[in-house]
Design an enzyme around this catalytic site. Structure first.
Site, PDB file in Angstrom:
ATOM      1  N   HIS A 187      35.054  20.245 -16.560  1.00 49.55           N
ATOM      2  CA  HIS A 187      35.530  21.554 -16.772  1.00 49.55           C
ATOM      3  C   HIS A 187      34.827  22.664 -17.835  1.00 49.55           C
ATOM      4  O   HIS A 187      34.464  23.576 -17.557  1.00 49.55           O
ATOM      5  CB  HIS A 187      37.069  21.561 -17.198  1.00 49.55           C
ATOM      6  CG  HIS A 187      37.938  22.740 -16.741  1.00 49.55           C
ATOM      7  ND1 HIS A 187      39.257  22.660 -16.361  1.00 49.55           N
ATOM      8  CD2 HIS A 187      37.358  24.136 -16.632  1.00 49.55           C
ATOM      9  CE1 HIS A 187      39.289  23.819 -16.171  1.00 49.55           C
ATOM     10  NE2 HIS A 187      38.586  24.797 -16.293  1.00 49.55           N
ATOM     11  N   GLN A 226      30.453  20.374   4.149  1.00 43.57           N
ATOM     12  CA  GLN A 226      30.514  21.782   4.204  1.00 43.57           C
ATOM     13  C   GLN A 226      31.666  22.317   3.305  1.00 43.57           C
ATOM     14  O   GLN A 226      32.792  21.967   3.669  1.00 43.57           O
ATOM     15  CB  GLN A 226      30.625  22.483   5.357  1.00 43.57           C
ATOM     16  CG  GLN A 226      29.467  21.815   6.672  1.00 43.57           C
ATOM     17  CD  GLN A 226      28.126  22.426   6.402  1.00 43.57           C
ATOM     18  OE1 GLN A 226      28.074  23.579   5.980  1.00 43.57           O
ATOM     19  NE2 GLN A 226      27.160  21.486   6.592  1.00 43.57           N
ATOM     20  N   LYS A 253      39.171  19.676 -11.822  1.00 42.66           N
ATOM     21  CA  LYS A 253      38.152  19.711 -13.190  1.00 42.66           C
ATOM     22  C   LYS A 253      38.716  18.551 -14.058  1.00 42.66           C
ATOM     23  O   LYS A 253      39.887  18.299 -14.282  1.00 42.66           O
ATOM     24  CB  LYS A 253      37.836  20.760 -13.628  1.00 42.66           C
ATOM     25  CG  LYS A 253      37.793  21.734 -12.413  1.00 42.66           C
ATOM     26  CD  LYS A 253      37.555  23.068 -12.977  1.00 42.66           C
ATOM     27  CE  LYS A 253      37.533  24.135 -11.811  1.00 42.66           C
ATOM     28  NZ  LYS A 253      39.003  24.636 -11.379  1.00 42.66           N
ATOM     29  N   ASP A 296      41.031  25.346  -5.089  1.00 44.44           N
ATOM     30  CA  ASP A 296      40.303  24.950  -6.528  1.00 44.44           C
ATOM     31  C   ASP A 296      41.366  24.895  -7.387  1.00 44.44           C
ATOM     32  O   ASP A 296      42.374  25.648  -7.678  1.00 44.44           O
ATOM     33  CB  ASP A 296      39.637  26.047  -7.025  1.00 44.44           C
ATOM     34  CG  ASP A 296      38.833  25.901  -8.057  1.00 44.44           C
ATOM     35  OD1 ASP A 296      37.815  24.998  -8.054  1.00 44.44           O
ATOM     36  OD2 ASP A 296      39.207  26.175  -9.217  1.00 44.44           O
ATOM     37  N   LEU A 351      34.950  30.611   0.581  1.00 41.97           N
ATOM     38  CA  LEU A 351      36.016  31.268   0.012  1.00 41.97           C
ATOM     39  C   LEU A 351      37.309  30.204  -0.382  1.00 41.97           C
ATOM     40  O   LEU A 351      37.385  29.691   0.789  1.00 41.97           O
ATOM     41  CB  LEU A 351      36.560  32.297   1.026  1.00 41.97           C
ATOM     42  CG  LEU A 351      37.691  33.341   0.461  1.00 41.97           C
ATOM     43  CD1 LEU A 351      37.558  34.107  -0.836  1.00 41.97           C
ATOM     44  CD2 LEU A 351      37.885  34.390   1.403  1.00 41.97           C
ATOM     45  N   GLY A 352      37.663  30.111  -1.429  1.00 42.09           N
ATOM     46  CA  GLY A 352      38.808  29.183  -1.830  1.00 42.09           C
ATOM     47  C   GLY A 352      39.737  29.918  -2.586  1.00 42.09           C
ATOM     48  O   GLY A 352      39.627  31.028  -3.055  1.00 42.09           O
ATOM     49  N   LEU A 353      40.990  29.105  -2.555  1.00 45.29           N
ATOM     50  CA  LEU A 353      42.017  29.778  -3.358  1.00 45.29           C
ATOM     51  C   LEU A 353      42.084  29.289  -4.765  1.00 45.29           C
ATOM     52  O   LEU A 353      42.092  28.099  -5.166  1.00 45.29           O
ATOM     53  CB  LEU A 353      43.577  29.343  -2.697  1.00 45.29           C
ATOM     54  CG  LEU A 353      44.823  29.593  -3.323  1.00 45.29           C
ATOM     55  CD1 LEU A 353      44.830  31.284  -3.426  1.00 45.29           C
ATOM     56  CD2 LEU A 353      46.012  29.087  -3.030  1.00 45.29           C
ATOM     57  N   GLY A 354      42.081  30.182  -5.879  1.00 44.34           N
ATOM     58  CA  GLY A 354      42.004  29.844  -7.357  1.00 44.34           C
ATOM     59  C   GLY A 354      43.487  29.720  -7.419  1.00 44.34           C
ATOM     60  O   GLY A 354      44.433  30.147  -7.091  1.00 44.34           O
ATOM     61  N   TYR A 414      45.528  23.149 -15.605  1.00 44.07           N
ATOM     62  CA  TYR A 414      46.153  24.315 -15.083  1.00 44.07           C
ATOM     63  C   TYR A 414      47.676  24.037 -15.159  1.00 44.07           C
ATOM     64  O   TYR A 414      48.712  24.847 -14.815  1.00 44.07           O
ATOM     65  CB  TYR A 414      45.822  24.850 -13.712  1.00 44.07           C
ATOM     66  CG  TYR A 414      44.471  25.284 -13.428  1.00 44.07           C
ATOM     67  CD1 TYR A 414      43.651  25.805 -14.687  1.00 44.07           C
ATOM     68  CD2 TYR A 414      43.736  25.521 -12.279  1.00 44.07           C
ATOM     69  CE1 TYR A 414      42.443  26.153 -14.698  1.00 44.07           C
ATOM     70  CE2 TYR A 414      42.466  26.064 -12.493  1.00 44.07           C
ATOM     71  CZ  TYR A 414      41.847  26.066 -13.502  1.00 44.07           C
ATOM     72  OH  TYR A 414      40.504  26.582 -13.276  1.00 44.07           O
ATOM     73  N   PRO A 441      33.812  25.348   2.435  1.00 40.78           N
ATOM     74  CA  PRO A 441      34.183  26.693   2.710  1.00 40.78           C
ATOM     75  C   PRO A 441      33.704  27.706   1.667  1.00 40.78           C
ATOM     76  O   PRO A 441      34.073  27.541   0.546  1.00 40.78           O
ATOM     77  CB  PRO A 441      35.756  26.798   2.984  1.00 40.78           C
ATOM     78  CG  PRO A 441      36.071  25.235   3.393  1.00 40.78           C
ATOM     79  CD  PRO A 441      35.060  24.694   2.593  1.00 40.78           C
TER      80      PRO A 441
END
Ligand code: A2P
Length: 316
Positions: A110, A11, A77, A43, A15-18, A48, A13
């Protein structure tokens, strides 16, 4: 929190944090604060440039007993310079070293764009590799190797259109389970949603707030603002919530995961609460009327003169 179910019943979630654009020196604190207040999905991506700091934050959180690894959903990614099959597991091992993790929950290709090995960001034609030289199905075979070696539980793609998905599905042993793309009221991509729904491929909405902190070189002269849009603002006033929350909830209402980025404690909390807001059919229809086919991240940075890639190839 609502989750997206994967075929093996894992599962994710919704909503995640970018973490794209979360600056070094800030991202670790943001990840710690996010997890402390209840985020369970982060994420990430190698490009990044902040995975080592995220890894250090996760290590501290595990050591302090704030959260256990198996309670988190961590995505990363594959960057464009490691698309050849043997490079894929190697790249993921690098990400896992940086994140100080033994496995990812989800690893994504990506972009459907390849660079020469060692090139961080291709600017000249000879720094790109055409997909004739390194076909997407070969990269996908490398992604499958990552699952076989238990370096990731799930694999998927990002910025893929149906043609690109079809290409890898022709030879795939494991079909992609996720496509992470730009989605918001100005770019709703209903055909892509329909296609992915039919194929049991989940979607994640990136840049749900319009990604206003992108570097100027990635911005167009006149960009519409999602956060300052009148209709978004009117709905926010009616619901006694913020425009950001309306935009995040819009993505969840459409059955997609969503990864708003913030490094600000108040906005991290505000964004997490969007999971509990209700939008009516009428609200969704009003937001639906904002469709403009507008991309904040339009991929034109991959299409300098002489590049084997074109905007038509990416999105057409
Ligand atoms: P900050 O990190 O200072 O909070 P996206 O997720 O579309 O890439 O957008 C990220 C941008 O939106 C960042 O500039 C971020 O700034 C800002 N942001 C994040 N949450 C909110 C919010 N709830 N309201 C307004 N701006 C926000």
């Amino acid at each position: 929190m609502q989750t997206l179910a994967f075929a093996n019943n894992d599962q994710m979630p919704i909503l995640g944090l970018g973490t794209w654009k979360s600056a070094p020196g800030e991202v670790g604190t943001a990840v710690k604060e996010a997890i402390r207040i209840g985020y369970r999905h982060i994420d990430c991506a190698a490009i990044y440039g902040n995975e080592a700091e995220i890894g250090a934050a996760l290590k501290d959180l595990f050591a302090a007993g704030v959260v256990r690894r198996e309670e988190l959903w961590i995505t990363s990614k594959l960057w464009n310079n490691a698309h050849a099959q043997p490079q894929v597991t190697e790249a993921l091992r690098g990400t896992l070293d940086d994140l100080q993790l033994e496995y990812l929950d989800l690893f994504l290709v990506h972009w459907p764009v390849a660079f020469r090995s060692g090139v961080v960001f291709a600017a000249k034609p000879d720094e790109f590799l055409s997909l004739g030289k390194v076909p997407l199905r070969e990269t996908w075979a490398g992604m499958e190797d990552c699952v076989h070696e238990r370096l990731t539980r799930h694999i998927g793609v990002s910025n893929f259109k149906p043609d690109h998905l079809e290409e890898i599905c022709q030879t795939a042993e494991i079909t992609p389970e996720m496509n992470q793309v730009e989605l918001h009221p100005f770019l709703q991509q209903p055909e892509l949603l329909e296609y992915c729904r039919k194929k049991n491929i989940h979607l994640t909405a990136y840049s749900p707030l319009g990604s206003g902190d992108r570097p100027d070189v990635l911005k167009k002269a006149e960009e519409p603002s999602l956060l300052k849009n009148d209709i978004v603002g009117a709905i926010a006033r009616r619901k006694s919530c913020s425009p950001g929350q309306v935009l995040i909830r819009f993505a969840i209402e459409r059955g997609t995961a969503v990864i708003p980025k913030s490094t600000n404690p108040a906005r991290l909390a505000e964004n997490l609460k969007a999971a509990d807001i209700q939008l009516s059919k009428e609200d969704m229809a009003e937001l639906g009327s904002l469709e403009a086919g507008f991309r904040y991240v339009d991929g034109s940075f991959f299409t300098p003169v002489g590049s084997p890639y074109t905007l038509e190839f990416l999105w057409g």
